[in-house]
Motif scaffolding. Structure first.
Motif, PDB file in Angstrom:
ATOM      1  N   ALA A   1      -2.989  -6.944   2.286  1.00 39.00           N
ATOM      2  CA  ALA A   1      -2.570  -5.541   2.345  1.00 39.00           C
ATOM      3  C   ALA A   1      -2.538  -5.050   3.786  1.00 39.00           C
ATOM      4  CB  ALA A   1      -3.512  -4.681   1.504  1.00 39.00           C
ATOM      5  N   LYS A   2      -3.562  -5.352   4.526  1.00 39.09           N
ATOM      6  CA  LYS A   2      -3.622  -4.907   5.925  1.00 39.09           C
ATOM      7  C   LYS A   2      -2.488  -5.502   6.750  1.00 39.09           C
ATOM      8  CE  LYS A   2      -8.638  -4.180   6.050  1.00 39.09           C
ATOM      9  NZ  LYS A   2      -9.910  -4.610   6.653  1.00 39.09           N
ATOM     10  N   SER A   3      -2.148  -6.757   6.472  1.00 37.12           N
ATOM     11  CA  SER A   3      -1.079  -7.408   7.240  1.00 37.12           C
ATOM     12  C   SER A   3       0.276  -6.754   6.983  1.00 37.12           C
ATOM     13  CB  SER A   3      -1.017  -8.894   6.901  1.00 37.12           C
ATOM     14  OG  SER A   3      -0.462  -9.124   5.614  1.00 37.12           O
ATOM     15  N   ARG A   4       0.446  -6.155   5.808  1.00 31.57           N
ATOM     16  CA  ARG A   4       1.720  -5.490   5.493  1.00 31.57           C
ATOM     17  C   ARG A   4       1.985  -4.300   6.419  1.00 31.57           C
ATOM     18  NH1 ARG A   4       3.743  -9.237   1.758  1.00 31.57           N
ATOM     19  NH2 ARG A   4       2.383  -9.395  -0.063  1.00 31.57           N
ATOM     20  N   LEU A   5       0.929  -3.796   7.036  1.00 30.43           N
ATOM     21  CA  LEU A   5       1.033  -2.588   7.856  1.00 30.43           C
ATOM     22  C   LEU A   5       1.324  -2.889   9.316  1.00 30.43           C
ATOM     23  CD1 LEU A   5      -2.043  -0.701   6.341  1.00 30.43           C
ATOM     24  CD2 LEU A   5       0.372  -0.330   5.784  1.00 30.43           C
ATOM     25  N   ASP A   6       1.514  -4.152   9.663  1.00 32.06           N
ATOM     26  CA  ASP A   6       1.748  -4.512  11.063  1.00 32.06           C
ATOM     27  C   ASP A   6       2.959  -3.791  11.643  1.00 32.06           C
ATOM     28  OD1 ASP A   6      -0.440  -6.146  10.963  1.00 32.06           O
ATOM     29  OD2 ASP A   6       0.689  -8.030  10.833  1.00 32.06           O
ATOM     30  N   ILE A   7       3.939  -3.491  10.810  1.00 31.29           N
ATOM     31  CA  ILE A   7       5.150  -2.815  11.250  1.00 31.29           C
ATOM     32  C   ILE A   7       4.844  -1.436  11.850  1.00 31.29           C
ATOM     33  CG2 ILE A   7       5.601  -1.810   8.968  1.00 31.29           C
ATOM     34  CD1 ILE A   7       8.573  -2.161   9.468  1.00 31.29           C
ATOM     35  N   PHE A   8       3.709  -0.853  11.432  1.00 30.76           N
ATOM     36  CA  PHE A   8       3.358   0.499  11.899  1.00 30.76           C
ATOM     37  C   PHE A   8       2.390   0.485  13.083  1.00 30.76           C
ATOM     38  CE2 PHE A   8       4.159   0.873   7.263  1.00 30.76           C
ATOM     39  CZ  PHE A   8       5.317   1.638   7.343  1.00 30.76           C
ATOM     40  N   SER A   9       1.976  -0.697  13.474  1.00 34.67           N
ATOM     41  CA  SER A   9       1.060  -0.839  14.610  1.00 34.67           C
ATOM     42  C   SER A   9      -0.202  -0.009  14.396  1.00 34.67           C
ATOM     43  CB  SER A   9       1.780  -0.448  15.905  1.00 34.67           C
ATOM     44  OG  SER A   9       1.009  -0.772  17.042  1.00 34.67           O
ATOM     45  N   GLY A  10      -0.653   0.697  15.438  1.00 35.63           N
ATOM     46  CA  GLY A  10      -1.915   1.436  15.349  1.00 35.63           C
ATOM     47  C   GLY A  10      -1.860   2.692  14.521  1.00 35.63           C
ATOM     48  N   LYS A  11      -0.667   3.130  14.125  1.00 29.68           N
ATOM     49  CA  LYS A  11      -0.552   4.387  13.376  1.00 29.68           C
ATOM     50  C   LYS A  11      -1.159   4.301  11.977  1.00 29.68           C
ATOM     51  CE  LYS A  11       3.917   4.956  13.672  1.00 29.68           C
ATOM     52  NZ  LYS A  11       5.248   5.617  13.495  1.00 29.68           N
ATOM     53  N   ALA A  12      -1.344   3.079  11.479  1.00 26.15           N
ATOM     54  CA  ALA A  12      -1.790   2.901  10.094  1.00 26.15           C
ATOM     55  C   ALA A  12      -3.262   2.545   9.989  1.00 26.15           C
ATOM     56  CB  ALA A  12      -0.936   1.832   9.420  1.00 26.15           C
ATOM     57  N   GLN A  13      -4.070   2.906  10.989  1.00 24.68           N
ATOM     58  CA  GLN A  13      -5.457   2.470  10.996  1.00 24.68           C
ATOM     59  C   GLN A  13      -6.232   2.948   9.775  1.00 24.68           C
ATOM     60  OE1 GLN A  13      -6.732   0.175  12.794  1.00 24.68           O
ATOM     61  NE2 GLN A  13      -8.759   0.369  11.841  1.00 24.68           N
ATOM     62  N   LEU A  14      -6.040   4.206   9.374  1.00 26.39           N
ATOM     63  CA  LEU A  14      -6.787   4.709   8.219  1.00 26.39           C
ATOM     64  C   LEU A  14      -6.355   4.023   6.926  1.00 26.39           C
ATOM     65  CD1 LEU A  14      -7.168   8.533   8.951  1.00 26.39           C
ATOM     66  CD2 LEU A  14      -8.963   6.789   8.923  1.00 26.39           C
ATOM     67  N   LEU A  15      -5.107   3.625   6.833  1.00 21.21           N
ATOM     68  CA  LEU A  15      -4.664   2.870   5.653  1.00 21.21           C
ATOM     69  C   LEU A  15      -5.313   1.490   5.636  1.00 21.21           C
ATOM     70  CD1 LEU A  15      -0.870   3.805   5.462  1.00 21.21           C
ATOM     71  CD2 LEU A  15      -2.685   4.524   3.896  1.00 21.21           C
ATOM     72  N   ARG A  16      -5.512   0.896   6.790  1.00 23.32           N
ATOM     73  CA  ARG A  16      -6.237  -0.371   6.854  1.00 23.32           C
ATOM     74  C   ARG A  16      -7.696  -0.174   6.430  1.00 23.32           C
ATOM     75  NH1 ARG A  16      -3.027  -0.584  11.614  1.00 23.32           N
ATOM     76  NH2 ARG A  16      -1.427  -2.215  11.476  1.00 23.32           N
ATOM     77  N   GLU A  17      -8.292   0.899   6.917  1.00 22.56           N
ATOM     78  CA  GLU A  17      -9.706   1.147   6.614  1.00 22.56           C
ATOM     79  C   GLU A  17      -9.928   1.468   5.144  1.00 22.56           C
ATOM     80  OE1 GLU A  17     -11.666   3.862   9.246  1.00 22.56           O
ATOM     81  OE2 GLU A  17     -10.712   3.001  11.026  1.00 22.56           O
ATOM     82  N   ILE A  18      -8.961   2.132   4.521  1.00 22.59           N
ATOM     83  CA  ILE A  18      -9.148   2.463   3.107  1.00 22.59           C
ATOM     84  C   ILE A  18      -9.094   1.194   2.254  1.00 22.59           C
ATOM     85  CG2 ILE A  18      -6.734   2.878   2.401  1.00 22.59           C
ATOM     86  CD1 ILE A  18      -9.825   4.977   1.425  1.00 22.59           C
ATOM     87  N   ALA A  19      -8.382   0.174   2.725  1.00 25.71           N
ATOM     88  CA  ALA A  19      -8.357  -1.099   2.000  1.00 25.71           C
ATOM     89  C   ALA A  19      -9.744  -1.737   2.006  1.00 25.71           C
ATOM     90  CB  ALA A  19      -7.334  -2.039   2.630  1.00 25.71           C
ATOM     91  N   THR A  20     -10.427  -1.675   3.142  1.00 26.99           N
ATOM     92  CA  THR A  20     -11.807  -2.179   3.208  1.00 26.99           C
ATOM     93  C   THR A  20     -12.715  -1.348   2.323  1.00 26.99           C
ATOM     94  OG1 THR A  20     -11.467  -2.960   5.470  1.00 26.99           O
ATOM     95  CG2 THR A  20     -13.745  -2.649   4.752  1.00 26.99           C
ATOM     96  N   PHE A  21     -12.519  -0.032   2.314  1.00 29.15           N
ATOM     97  CA  PHE A  21     -13.303   0.865   1.477  1.00 29.15           C
ATOM     98  C   PHE A  21     -13.154   0.499   0.001  1.00 29.15           C
ATOM     99  CE2 PHE A  21     -13.664   4.611  -1.209  1.00 29.15           C
ATOM    100  CZ  PHE A  21     -14.849   5.176  -0.790  1.00 29.15           C
ATOM    101  N   VAL A  22     -11.932   0.228  -0.430  1.00 30.16           N
ATOM    102  CA  VAL A  22     -11.679  -0.157  -1.823  1.00 30.16           C
ATOM    103  C   VAL A  22     -12.445  -1.428  -2.181  1.00 30.16           C
ATOM    104  CG1 VAL A  22      -9.892  -1.156  -3.324  1.00 30.16           C
ATOM    105  CG2 VAL A  22      -9.469   1.000  -2.132  1.00 30.16           C
ATOM    106  N   LEU A  23     -12.493  -2.359  -1.244  1.00 30.84           N
ATOM    107  CA  LEU A  23     -13.191  -3.615  -1.478  1.00 30.84           C
ATOM    108  C   LEU A  23     -14.688  -3.429  -1.597  1.00 30.84           C
ATOM    109  CD1 LEU A  23     -12.891  -6.749  -1.632  1.00 30.84           C
ATOM    110  CD2 LEU A  23     -13.218  -6.759   0.851  1.00 30.84           C
ATOM    111  N   GLU A  24     -15.250  -2.525  -0.804  1.00 31.66           N
ATOM    112  CA  GLU A  24     -16.708  -2.377  -0.706  1.00 31.66           C
ATOM    113  C   GLU A  24     -17.270  -1.253  -1.572  1.00 31.66           C
ATOM    114  OE1 GLU A  24     -17.457  -1.899   3.462  1.00 31.66           O
ATOM    115  OE2 GLU A  24     -16.894  -3.984   3.936  1.00 31.66           O
ATOM    116  N   ARG A  25     -16.434  -0.525  -2.283  1.00 32.89           N
ATOM    117  CA  ARG A  25     -16.902   0.643  -3.030  1.00 32.89           C
ATOM    118  C   ARG A  25     -17.850   0.246  -4.163  1.00 32.89           C
ATOM    119  NH1 ARG A  25     -13.628   1.609  -7.789  1.00 32.89           N
ATOM    120  NH2 ARG A  25     -12.163  -0.094  -8.029  1.00 32.89           N
ATOM    121  N   ARG A  26     -18.677   1.203  -4.582  1.00 34.86           N
ATOM    122  CA  ARG A  26     -19.616   1.002  -5.687  1.00 34.86           C
ATOM    123  C   ARG A  26     -19.362   1.990  -6.828  1.00 34.86           C
ATOM    124  NH1 ARG A  26     -21.570  -3.545  -6.532  1.00 34.86           N
ATOM    125  NH2 ARG A  26     -23.300  -2.627  -7.687  1.00 34.86           N
ATOM    126  N   SER A  27     -18.233   2.667  -6.761  1.00 33.10           N
ATOM    127  CA  SER A  27     -17.888   3.597  -7.855  1.00 33.10           C
ATOM    128  C   SER A  27     -16.393   3.684  -7.994  1.00 33.10           C
ATOM    129  CB  SER A  27     -18.474   4.984  -7.580  1.00 33.10           C
ATOM    130  OG  SER A  27     -17.877   5.559  -6.446  1.00 33.10           O
TER     131      SER A  27
END
Length: 295
Positions: free
Chosen positions: A269-295
């Motif tokens: 998922a994160k690699s799909r955002l390479d086209i947006f460069s640094g503008k998509a940082q929060l979208l990358r971070e939310i992917a990690t959040f989804v992986l690590e969530r407990r609810s």
């Protein structure tokens, strides 16, 4: 993770305030169903889907007030689906977001009407010029949400989930089920930002592929939580699917392989955002959040 937690909280607060404005209490005879709609839409949830709308729209410099309108409409559809999903005819759940489900607090009929009310109100919200001044953009937002929520999306996935053949699904079948039931609204959340921003085709494609990976990872984590988390952590009953004998990612892959698959999907998922460069940082971070969530 602190940054993404704060960003999610800011978005949730904005969505909460906007939903409060869009769903005011009324004192007339229909007020009871409005209160049930407000109960289901206000006061809880991560607001993941609205966050995806807001952040995908931000990639294209969309006015945040327009993105917020689309985000609120999508959250109404999501909340309607939860109200109906909890009904005795479906999952028969007593708990949602740590409190009584709508049909338990009121009754089945009120829950059905509250869900119907939220679903239909969502399209009124999208049809408003507050969503976008261009009627063609509003029409595309409406059309795509109707498709994502209907028989070719979430409703179709729910029908498969309720089918007697649900227990016999193989990995490909489970993947298709969840791409419809859970993934369709997550895809819409990301594509809505691209629609509002009138994005280029390759940009929209990148967001759709990101959303497909993210939605599948989200559901695998849900299956993991169903086995490993407590109702206090998730705010809803756990062990429901396994107790019902439903085929799940964990049932097909086992806990460890399911966890590895979710991690692989987040990397993709994160690699799909390479086209947006640094503008998509929060979208990358939310992917990690989804992986690590407990609810």
């Amino acid at each position: 993770m602190q940054d993404i937690t704060q960003a999610l909280s800011r978005c949730a607060n904005a969505v909460e305030a906007h939903l409060e404005r869009l769903l005011p209490s009324v004192s007339t005879a229909e007020g009871e169903v409005v209160e049930a709609m407000r109960y289901s839409a206000l006061g809880g949830g991560k607001r993941l889907r609205p966050f995806l709308v807001m952040e995908s729209a931000a990639l294209f410099g969309v006015d945040p007030s327009r993105a917020l309108q689309a985000a609120a409409a999508l959250e109404m559809v999501h909340c309607y689906s939860l109200v109906h999903d909890d009904l005795p005819a479906m999952d028969d759940s007593d708990l949602r977001r740590g409190r009584a489900t709508v049909h338990r607090k009121w009754n089945d009929a009120t829950a059905i009407l509250a869900g119907d009310g939220l679903l239909t109100e969502a399209f009124t919200v999208l049809a408003s010029p507050e969503s976008h001044p261009d009627a063609q953009v509003r029409l595309e937002l409406i059309t795509e949400l109707a498709t994502a929520a209907g028989a070719k999306g979430m409703v179709g996935g729910q029908m498969i989930d309720l089918s007697p053949d649900r227990a016999k699904l193989d990995l490909a079948g489970i993947t298709r089920l969840q791409a419809l039931k859970t993934g369709a609204l997550i895809r819409y959340a990301c594509e809505a930002g691209a629609i509002l921003g009138q994005a280029q085709r390759e940009e929209r494609t990148a967001l759709r592929l990101y959303a497909e990976d993210l939605g599948l990872a989200f559901q695998i984590v849900d299956d993991l939580l169903d086995h490993e988390a407590t109702p206090e952590e998730t705010g809803k009953p756990t062990g429901v699917d396994s107790d019902a004998g439903k085929a799940t990612f964990v049932g097909q892959l086992g806990l460890e392989k399911a966890r590895v698959r979710a991690e692989e999907l987040v990397v993709s998922a994160k690699s799909r955002l390479d086209i947006f460069s640094g503008k998509a940082q929060l979208l990358r971070e939310i992917a990690t959040f989804v992986l690590e969530r407990r609810s």
